[in-house]
Design a protein around this motif. Sequence first.
Motif, PDB file in Angstrom:
ATOM      1  N   ASP A   1       0.315  -7.416  13.316  1.00 24.52           N
ATOM      2  CA  ASP A   1       1.111  -6.557  12.435  1.00 24.52           C
ATOM      3  C   ASP A   1       0.307  -5.455  11.751  1.00 24.52           C
ATOM      4  O   ASP A   1       0.858  -4.690  10.966  1.00 24.52           O
ATOM      5  CB  ASP A   1       1.787  -7.418  11.350  1.00 24.52           C
ATOM      6  N   GLU A   2      -0.981  -5.362  12.025  1.00 22.50           N
ATOM      7  CA  GLU A   2      -1.813  -4.415  11.290  1.00 22.50           C
ATOM      8  C   GLU A   2      -1.420  -2.965  11.570  1.00 22.50           C
ATOM      9  O   GLU A   2      -0.943  -2.626  12.661  1.00 22.50           O
ATOM     10  CB  GLU A   2      -3.283  -4.638  11.613  1.00 22.50           C
ATOM     11  N   VAL A   3      -1.634  -2.124  10.561  1.00 17.49           N
ATOM     12  CA  VAL A   3      -1.448  -0.682  10.708  1.00 17.49           C
ATOM     13  C   VAL A   3      -2.699  -0.002  10.162  1.00 17.49           C
ATOM     14  O   VAL A   3      -3.473  -0.591   9.398  1.00 17.49           O
ATOM     15  CB  VAL A   3      -0.192  -0.181   9.958  1.00 17.49           C
ATOM     16  N   TYR A   4      -2.903   1.242  10.555  1.00 20.61           N
ATOM     17  CA  TYR A   4      -4.040   2.014  10.076  1.00 20.61           C
ATOM     18  C   TYR A   4      -3.598   2.918   8.927  1.00 20.61           C
ATOM     19  O   TYR A   4      -2.537   3.550   8.997  1.00 20.61           O
ATOM     20  CB  TYR A   4      -4.619   2.865  11.198  1.00 20.61           C
ATOM     21  N   LEU A   5      -4.434   2.975   7.892  1.00 21.79           N
ATOM     22  CA  LEU A   5      -4.180   3.893   6.786  1.00 21.79           C
ATOM     23  C   LEU A   5      -4.821   5.229   7.134  1.00 21.79           C
ATOM     24  O   LEU A   5      -6.000   5.465   6.855  1.00 21.79           O
ATOM     25  CB  LEU A   5      -4.744   3.327   5.484  1.00 21.79           C
ATOM     26  N   THR A   6      -4.056   6.092   7.766  1.00 21.55           N
ATOM     27  CA  THR A   6      -4.545   7.389   8.191  1.00 21.55           C
ATOM     28  C   THR A   6      -3.895   8.481   7.350  1.00 21.55           C
ATOM     29  O   THR A   6      -2.723   8.407   7.006  1.00 21.55           O
ATOM     30  CB  THR A   6      -4.247   7.633   9.678  1.00 21.55           C
ATOM     31  N   ALA A   7      -4.698   9.508   7.032  1.00 20.85           N
ATOM     32  CA  ALA A   7      -4.193  10.615   6.224  1.00 20.85           C
ATOM     33  C   ALA A   7      -5.249  11.712   6.226  1.00 20.85           C
ATOM     34  O   ALA A   7      -6.425  11.474   6.523  1.00 20.85           O
ATOM     35  CB  ALA A   7      -3.900  10.161   4.791  1.00 20.85           C
ATOM     36  N   PRO A   8      -4.853  12.928   5.852  1.00 22.20           N
ATOM     37  CA  PRO A   8      -5.826  14.023   5.801  1.00 22.20           C
ATOM     38  C   PRO A   8      -6.799  13.865   4.633  1.00 22.20           C
ATOM     39  O   PRO A   8      -6.495  13.221   3.621  1.00 22.20           O
ATOM     40  CB  PRO A   8      -4.950  15.270   5.605  1.00 22.20           C
ATOM     41  N   ALA A   9      -7.957  14.481   4.775  1.00 24.26           N
ATOM     42  CA  ALA A   9      -8.913  14.542   3.669  1.00 24.26           C
ATOM     43  C   ALA A   9      -8.228  15.117   2.437  1.00 24.26           C
ATOM     44  O   ALA A   9      -7.405  16.029   2.526  1.00 24.26           O
ATOM     45  CB  ALA A   9     -10.097  15.420   4.057  1.00 24.26           C
ATOM     46  N   GLY A  10      -8.568  14.550   1.273  1.00 25.93           N
ATOM     47  CA  GLY A  10      -7.928  14.940   0.018  1.00 25.93           C
ATOM     48  C   GLY A  10      -6.868  13.965  -0.433  1.00 25.93           C
ATOM     49  O   GLY A  10      -6.417  14.020  -1.576  1.00 25.93           O
ATOM     50  N   SER A  11      -6.465  13.047   0.469  1.00 24.69           N
ATOM     51  CA  SER A  11      -5.477  12.022   0.126  1.00 24.69           C
ATOM     52  C   SER A  11      -6.171  10.822  -0.505  1.00 24.69           C
ATOM     53  O   SER A  11      -7.379  10.614  -0.344  1.00 24.69           O
ATOM     54  CB  SER A  11      -4.735  11.560   1.390  1.00 24.69           C
ATOM     55  N   VAL A  12      -5.386  10.005  -1.199  1.00 25.90           N
ATOM     56  CA  VAL A  12      -5.886   8.757  -1.770  1.00 25.90           C
ATOM     57  C   VAL A  12      -4.959   7.630  -1.342  1.00 25.90           C
ATOM     58  O   VAL A  12      -3.759   7.661  -1.630  1.00 25.90           O
ATOM     59  CB  VAL A  12      -5.966   8.822  -3.306  1.00 25.90           C
TER      60      VAL A  12
ATOM     61  N   PRO B   1      -4.257  10.402 -13.058  1.00 25.14           N
ATOM     62  CA  PRO B   1      -2.995   9.859 -13.578  1.00 25.14           C
ATOM     63  C   PRO B   1      -2.122   9.145 -12.554  1.00 25.14           C
ATOM     64  O   PRO B   1      -1.579   8.066 -12.836  1.00 25.14           O
ATOM     65  CB  PRO B   1      -2.296  11.094 -14.150  1.00 25.14           C
ATOM     66  N   ARG B   2      -1.946   9.720 -11.361  1.00 24.41           N
ATOM     67  CA  ARG B   2      -1.092   9.057 -10.367  1.00 24.41           C
ATOM     68  C   ARG B   2      -1.704   7.740  -9.904  1.00 24.41           C
ATOM     69  O   ARG B   2      -0.991   6.753  -9.668  1.00 24.41           O
ATOM     70  CB  ARG B   2      -0.859   9.978  -9.172  1.00 24.41           C
TER      71      ARG B   2
ATOM     72  N   PHE C   1       0.838  -1.199   0.000  1.00 23.01           N
ATOM     73  CA  PHE C   1       0.000   0.000   0.000  1.00 23.01           C
ATOM     74  C   PHE C   1       0.868   1.244   0.000  1.00 23.01           C
ATOM     75  O   PHE C   1       2.059   1.197   0.338  1.00 23.01           O
ATOM     76  CB  PHE C   1      -0.918   0.018   1.228  1.00 23.01           C
ATOM     77  N   THR C   2       0.250   2.368  -0.369  1.00 22.22           N
ATOM     78  CA  THR C   2       0.896   3.667  -0.281  1.00 22.22           C
ATOM     79  C   THR C   2      -0.189   4.724  -0.192  1.00 22.22           C
ATOM     80  O   THR C   2      -1.367   4.456  -0.436  1.00 22.22           O
ATOM     81  CB  THR C   2       1.840   3.923  -1.478  1.00 22.22           C
ATOM     82  N   ILE C   3       0.218   5.951   0.156  1.00 22.37           N
ATOM     83  CA  ILE C   3      -0.686   7.091   0.216  1.00 22.37           C
ATOM     84  C   ILE C   3      -0.250   8.110  -0.824  1.00 22.37           C
ATOM     85  O   ILE C   3       0.927   8.479  -0.894  1.00 22.37           O
ATOM     86  CB  ILE C   3      -0.677   7.760   1.607  1.00 22.37           C
ATOM     87  N   LEU C   4      -1.197   8.571  -1.638  1.00 21.45           N
ATOM     88  CA  LEU C   4      -0.961   9.654  -2.579  1.00 21.45           C
ATOM     89  C   LEU C   4      -1.528  10.928  -1.955  1.00 21.45           C
ATOM     90  O   LEU C   4      -2.750  11.056  -1.807  1.00 21.45           O
ATOM     91  CB  LEU C   4      -1.652   9.374  -3.912  1.00 21.45           C
ATOM     92  N   PRO C   5      -0.680  11.866  -1.553  1.00 18.66           N
ATOM     93  CA  PRO C   5      -1.187  13.053  -0.859  1.00 18.66           C
ATOM     94  C   PRO C   5      -1.748  14.098  -1.823  1.00 18.66           C
ATOM     95  O   PRO C   5      -1.351  14.182  -2.986  1.00 18.66           O
ATOM     96  CB  PRO C   5       0.064  13.590  -0.153  1.00 18.66           C
ATOM     97  N   GLU C   6      -2.706  14.878  -1.323  1.00 15.28           N
ATOM     98  CA  GLU C   6      -3.217  16.064  -2.001  1.00 15.28           C
ATOM     99  C   GLU C   6      -3.665  15.785  -3.443  1.00 15.28           C
ATOM    100  O   GLU C   6      -3.422  16.570  -4.344  1.00 15.28           O
ATOM    101  CB  GLU C   6      -2.158  17.170  -1.978  1.00 15.28           C
ATOM    102  N   VAL C   7      -4.374  14.692  -3.631  1.00 12.62           N
ATOM    103  CA  VAL C   7      -4.921  14.381  -4.957  1.00 12.62           C
ATOM    104  C   VAL C   7      -6.181  15.198  -5.214  1.00 12.62           C
ATOM    105  O   VAL C   7      -6.430  15.651  -6.332  1.00 12.62           O
ATOM    106  CB  VAL C   7      -5.217  12.871  -5.074  1.00 12.62           C
ATOM    107  N   ILE C   8      -6.999  15.397  -4.178  1.00 13.66           N
ATOM    108  CA  ILE C   8      -8.285  16.063  -4.318  1.00 13.66           C
ATOM    109  C   ILE C   8      -8.129  17.515  -3.862  1.00 13.66           C
ATOM    110  O   ILE C   8      -7.901  17.772  -2.679  1.00 13.66           O
ATOM    111  CB  ILE C   8      -9.370  15.370  -3.478  1.00 13.66           C
ATOM    112  N   ASP C   9      -8.263  18.460  -4.782  1.00  7.57           N
ATOM    113  CA  ASP C   9      -8.124  19.860  -4.385  1.00  7.57           C
ATOM    114  C   ASP C   9      -9.358  20.284  -3.580  1.00  7.57           C
ATOM    115  O   ASP C   9     -10.410  19.634  -3.616  1.00  7.57           O
ATOM    116  CB  ASP C   9      -7.904  20.753  -5.597  1.00  7.57           C
TER     117      ASP C   9
END
Length: 250
Positions: free
Chosen positions: A179-190, A88-89, A28-36
Motif C-alpha cells: 500500500d505504500e506511496v511516495y511523497l513526491t512534490a516540487p522543491a519548496g514544498s513541505v 504558521p501552516r 500525511f499531507t503536502i503544503l505547497p510553496e512554503v519556501i520562496d
Amino acid sequence: MDPRMIELGLEPGTLTDEQRQQLDEQGFTILPEVIDPGWLGRLRQAFDAIYDAEGADAGKEVAQMEGVRRLADLVNKGDVFDDVYVQPRLLAAVWHVLQRPFKLHSVNGHDPLQGYGQQDLHADWGGARDPGVYHVVNSMWMLDDMTPDNGATRIVPDSHLLAASVHDVHPDRQAPHADEVYLTAPAGSVGVFNGSAWHSCTLNRSGAPRRLLHAAFIAREHAQQTDQRQHLRPETDARLSPLARYVLDV
C-alpha cells in the motif's frame, strides 16, 4: 492552536479541508510553496556549506548513515533556519494531529547519495500505539524536487490508525509494502506526516540531489531528540523571539 503560541505572536496558518482530511485519514499531507525561491537558495547553500565544513563529523549529534549526507542541530547553525520551526501552516498541521501543546523535537538534514538511502519501514514514535492519541509529527522541507528515482520518502497510508507495529505486520521492512506511496512534490514544498505512520527513505537510483530538512515536533510532555536547552548557543539565544523560545522549550 496552542493559545500560548497565539499569545506569543503566532499568526495562525490555515489548512484546507482537504489537508486536514488527509492528515486524519491518510496520515500525511503536502503544503505547497512554503519556501520562496530566495529562501530556498539560501537553505540549499547553507546545507552544502555546513556539510562541507563539518566533514566526517556532520550529523554526529543525532545519527550518521553510510552514503547519506546528514546534518543535525540546525537550530544552532544559522539564522536561515529560524523560520523553519515557527512556520504558521506547519504549526497548524502539528496542532491538528497532536491536539495538545508541543515543542520542537529536532531540525536535521538528510541527502542520500546515488545507490544509498534505503531504510526499513518505521514509525518515528517508538512507544505504545494508541490510535487517536499521537505524540510526534515530522515535516520534510524539500530543498530539491522529490521523485521516486531520487529517494523520495515512502509512506503507508492509514498506518497511523493501526494498533499493531510495523514489525508484526511487515517483517521484511526493507521490502516494498503493497500500500505504500511516495511523497513526491516540487522543491519548496513541505510534506507533513503523523509520526505514528510507517514510512522510510528509499534508494536514490538517479543520483539527483535529494536534500531535505526534517523539522520534527513532539508533545510537550516528552523529551526532545535534540535537547535545545543543552545545545543552545549564545548567538542563537541572542536572536530568538518569545515564540521561538516557547517552540524550542528554552
